[in-house]
Design an enzyme around this catalytic site. Sequence first.
Site, PDB file in Angstrom:
ATOM      1  N   PRO A 117       0.917  -1.241   0.021  1.00 34.05           N
ATOM      2  CG  PRO A 117      -0.619  -1.506   1.775  1.00 34.05           C
ATOM      3  CD  PRO A 117       0.536  -2.127   1.222  1.00 34.05           C
ATOM      4  CD  GLU A 118       4.004   2.959  -3.829  1.00 33.01           C
ATOM      5  OE1 GLU A 118       4.121   4.205  -3.578  1.00 33.01           O
ATOM      6  OE2 GLU A 118       4.394   2.537  -4.622  1.00 33.01           O
TER       7      GLU A 118
END
Length: 270
Positions: free
Chosen positions: A2-3
Amino acid sequence: MPELPEVETTRKGLEPLIVNRQITSVHIYKKKLRWEIPAHLVDTLKNQTIKKISRRAKYLLIDFKDGQLVIHLGMSGSISVVPTSEPLKKHHHFELKLDNSMSMRFHDPRRFGSILWQRNNKQLNLLKNLGPEPLSDEFNDSSLFNLSTGKTKNIKAFIMDSNVVVGVGNIYASESLFLAGISPKRQAGKTSKNRYRILTKCIKKILSDAINNGGTTLNDFSNVDGEPGYFAQILSVYGRNNMPCNRCDGTIKRIVQNQRATYYCSKCQR
Ligand SMILES: [Zn+2]
């Protein structure tokens, strides 16, 4: 992994489901994540009301009267809000039972995520010294250019440095440099102010587009409601090794920089 856009998507999804809800009980099923989940949360959060959920870099901050829960999704973490009656899965490590028979659950197969507690006015070290948020006015061409002075590292590593700006992860660094027409191999300190002006705009555009699209999806990440986010359609270079460039007649290349994969077009990125 996840960014920033996935974390922001998670925040937006959770907000209407948890804010103003009271915690009826706290359950730690596996305390050993990247760091140990503080055992006192079971007592500290019981009967407390969730006041707010915000985000700083890739940390989710959930506000209570006396402090904040600081959550990082790590490599494979995700958070969902489901009926408390729904059976737990193997990788659910933490649960907040809410006063409406719903539960906020943290799921993380690889356990690189973290759940920490920050008392009011006692900022955790990991939140100190973070650079500006990429979508804030604090992050602009002048600040970026000034920080680049004398930097011999490549420009991709420079924009991924969280002291410079937070939340520009590996995928979005490649995508922003492509949009800006800048080679990821260029030296940060030898890039003109005009090019930093363009790059700043491109970073903001790439990240806000990704947030509007619900973030990208890699491996285990899913939105709060369990629907996968959007991935392939918004990426121009990342993961497209040997495929044609969508802007010129060049071919996308994959190289490794600072142990991370970089994708770029050597023809239109200079
Ligand atoms: Zn090209």
